[in-house]
Design an enzyme around this catalytic site. Structure first.
Site, short mmCIF file in Angstrom:
data_model
loop_
_atom_site.label_atom_id
_atom_site.label_comp_id
_atom_site.label_asym_id
_atom_site.label_seq_id
_atom_site.Cartn_x
_atom_site.Cartn_y
_atom_site.Cartn_z
N ASP A 21 42.82 4.13 -6.82
CA ASP A 21 41.44 4.49 -7.13
C ASP A 21 41.16 4.15 -8.59
O ASP A 21 42.08 3.83 -9.34
CB ASP A 21 41.18 5.98 -6.87
CG ASP A 21 42.35 6.83 -7.29
OD1 ASP A 21 42.94 6.54 -8.36
OD2 ASP A 21 42.69 7.79 -6.57
N ASP A 30 39.48 5.34 -12.14
CA ASP A 30 38.92 6.43 -12.94
C ASP A 30 38.29 5.84 -14.19
O ASP A 30 38.77 4.85 -14.74
CB ASP A 30 40.02 7.42 -13.36
CG ASP A 30 40.65 8.10 -12.15
OD1 ASP A 30 39.96 8.23 -11.12
OD2 ASP A 30 41.82 8.49 -12.22
N ASP A 81 49.83 11.83 -20.28
CA ASP A 81 51.27 12.09 -20.18
C ASP A 81 52.14 10.94 -20.68
O ASP A 81 52.86 11.08 -21.67
CB ASP A 81 51.66 12.55 -18.77
CG ASP A 81 51.08 11.72 -17.65
OD1 ASP A 81 50.45 10.68 -17.94
OD2 ASP A 81 51.24 12.10 -16.47
P1 ATP Z 1 48.19 7.56 -9.19
O1 ATP Z 1 48.18 6.10 -8.95
O2 ATP Z 1 49.33 8.25 -8.54
O3 ATP Z 1 46.87 8.24 -8.95
P2 ATP Z 1 47.59 8.11 -11.91
O4 ATP Z 1 48.24 7.65 -13.17
O5 ATP Z 1 46.18 7.69 -11.68
O6 ATP Z 1 48.52 7.70 -10.73
P3 ATP Z 1 46.63 10.79 -11.63
O7 ATP Z 1 47.39 12.00 -11.21
O8 ATP Z 1 45.57 10.28 -10.74
O9 ATP Z 1 47.72 9.67 -11.90
O10 ATP Z 1 46.05 11.09 -13.07
C1 ATP Z 1 45.17 10.20 -13.74
C2 ATP Z 1 45.51 10.12 -15.21
O11 ATP Z 1 45.33 11.40 -15.82
C3 ATP Z 1 46.95 9.74 -15.50
O12 ATP Z 1 47.11 8.34 -15.53
C4 ATP Z 1 47.16 10.37 -16.85
O13 ATP Z 1 46.62 9.59 -17.88
C5 ATP Z 1 46.35 11.64 -16.78
N1 ATP Z 1 47.16 12.78 -16.31
C6 ATP Z 1 47.28 13.23 -15.04
N2 ATP Z 1 48.07 14.29 -14.98
C7 ATP Z 1 48.46 14.56 -16.23
C8 ATP Z 1 49.25 15.56 -16.83
N3 ATP Z 1 49.86 16.49 -16.08
N4 ATP Z 1 49.41 15.53 -18.17
C9 ATP Z 1 48.80 14.60 -18.92
N5 ATP Z 1 48.03 13.64 -18.42
C10 ATP Z 1 47.85 13.60 -17.09
MG MG Z 2 44.94 8.34 -9.97
#
Ligand code: ATP
Ligand code: MG
Length: 457
Positions: free
Chosen positions: A71, A73, A151
């Site tokens: 997705d 963001d 993170d």
């Molecule tokens: P995925 O492809 O699994 O969705 P993602 O990196 O997009 O991976 P998400 O859980 O959707 O992960 O979170 C979006 C973004 O928000 C992450 O890339 C990170 O920058 C931030 N983020 C999410 N969870 C945390 C956390 N626990 N602490 C700090 N930053 C976070």
């Molecule tokens: Mg994500």
């Protein structure tokens, strides 16, 4: 003292400038065509209105790695109200920290306003619990602050679709290339702020086939118990992401190899320490991973039914050995196993119905005489029950012959089916049916239809 002075002169966070590196298209190679038109519409509209707007997080990381993002963001300096005002099909969600969902067609883009974070230093004024876990994180900030609160370095990249540039404050592009998961800031502090990050590190490492940087890995063994303080619903969400990452098996092996599964996921403690159920769990996770990677649907209810099955089976067998009838013993075992995990992992109750049905169908696959196999074929959960039986056969828990029989029975025509019925079993159900009380194996069929309240999942 000096820091206080600098802060008072330059503003609270000026003491920690994070110089960003900008990568032009020629260096990052991301083609605009690979970005969803909905996401582009959102960033174009925001920048047209004079705001900064970037793709951020997982999408940029995945694009850089040549993977298809799940997705998209968007991060912006516009407030949620300002975003909301620009898009007719949008809504503000969340109370504590608001984000905006912008819909186009069937797609939803999550738009987040830049958030600030003190990154654990003493100017951090966010409220924490006694272990350092951040309880409220709701201050708007600059892009650099927004990057610092994320993170891992690879998750803190900002892509500007208009200029086709990546802004990188923490060396995330280099870490993508080196295939390293590296925490931004001091790892121990960041895990204390949010213990879920320990699980996320493992999930990303498994899914992307990255290694976890030494300093990022080091504090985890000691801090893993802090996961116990995280609200259960949130733990459950992260656990679900790990289990449905398409690489759950690898992630779990990694957790165990590092001795990290203890306390990370209480459910996994039981599962991974229990060698009797290991083959079954292994088969179930491999099956889910394969389905996800082939873009086939995989249901949490089915996977949870699998993960808890070895415990159900053990309790069931013990009860039968103690003289209880088969079906009541199975139902009691199911309830006990569900109750036992409730405390720890909190699998939501909405999955109970499906799990119980799958389990309760299992004894019915043993009955291959009379009308029973035909009725079982008609059961709304037949497919899930049958898939579950295949896993049990793969794990050596039931005879492969039984699973094969059901595979053939489904495809057979009427005459073939009739010839397949196992004759000496045909009379048994009738005898049992005469019982008044729904106990013993004869109650299986009726009882297995109880609890169909969970058609979801
Ligand atoms: P995925 O492809 O699994 O969705 P993602 O990196 O997009 O991976 P998400 O859980 O959707 O992960 O979170 C979006 C973004 O928000 C992450 O890339 C990170 O920058 C931030 N983020 C999410 N969870 C945390 C956390 N626990 N602490 C700090 N930053 C976070
Ligand atoms: Mg994500």
């Amino acid at each position: 003292m000096i820091r206080r002075f600098i802060q008072s002169v330059f503003g609270k966070r000026a003491a920690k400038p994070a110089p960003a590196r900008i990568y032009p298209r020629s260096e990052h190679g991301i083609a605009r065509e690979r970005i969803s038109s909905c996401a582009l519409k959102v960033t174009d509209t925001l920048s047209g209105a004079g705001y900064a707007a970037f793709l951020v997080g997982g999408a940029v990381r995945d694009l850089l790695l040549g993977r298809a993002p799940k997705d998209f963001d968007v991060a912006t300096n516009a407030t949620p109200e300002q975003v909301r005002a620009l898009f007719r099909r949008s809504r503000i969600i969340g109370r504590r920290f608001q984000i905006v969902h912008v819909m186009c067609g069937r797609e939803t883009i999550e738009v987040t306003t830049f958030r600030a974070s003190g990154n654990g230093a003493d100017e951090d004024e966010r409220p924490t619990d006694e272990h350092g876990r951040i309880l409220a994180d709701n201050v708007f900030g600059t892009q650099a602050e927004d990057a610092a609160r994320r993170d891992f370095t690879i998750n803190a990249l900002y892509y500007d679709p208009a200029r086709e540039e990546i802004t990188d404050y923490h060396g995330g592009v280099a870490d993508c290339r080196a295939r390293v998961i590296r925490m931004i800031g001091d790892p121990a502090t960041r895990y204390r702020e949010d213990p879920v990050r320990m699980l996320r590190a493992v999930r990303f490492a498994a899914r992307l086939e990255f290694s976890v940087d030494r300093a990022t890995r080091a504090p985890v063994a000691e801090l893993a118990p802090l996961m116990g303080n995280v609200p259960r619903a949130r733990m459950f969400d992260e656990a679900l992401k790990l289990l449905f990452s398409g690489h759950a098996l690898r992630a779990l092996h990694q957790l165990r190899a590092e001795g990290l599964h203890h306390g990370l996921l209480p459910l996994l403690d039981t599962i991974l320490d229990d060698t009797t159920g290991e083959r079954f769990i292994h088969a179930a996770l491999a099956n889910t991973d394969a389905r996800i990677r082939a873009d086939k649907p995989a249901s949490p209810g089915f996977l949870f039914a699998s993960l808890l099955w070895p415990q159900v089976l053990r309790r069931w067998q013990a009860a039968k050995e103690a003289g209880e009838h088969a079906m009541p013993a199975l139902f009691a075992a199911a309830d006990e196993a569900l109750e036992a995990q409730r405390e720890a992992l909190a699998i939501p109750r909405r999955f109970d119905g499906m799990m119980k049905e799958i389990w309760a169908l299992q004894p019915r696959f043993e009955q291959r005489g009379g009308q029973r196999p035909y009725r079982l074929l008609e059961h709304p959960r037949f497919r899930a029950g049958y898939d579950f039986l295949l896993l049990r056969a793969e794990a050596g828990e039931v005879a492969a012959e039984l699973a094969d029989w059901w595979t053939r029975f489904q495809d057979a025509d009427e005459t073939e089916r009739a010839s397949m019925l196992v004759r000496d079993e045909a009379s048994k159900p009738r005898r049992r049916r005469r019982r008044k009380k729904p106990s013993g194996a004869g109650a299986a069929e009726d009882a297995a239809d109880i609890g169909t309240d969970s058609a979801a999942a």
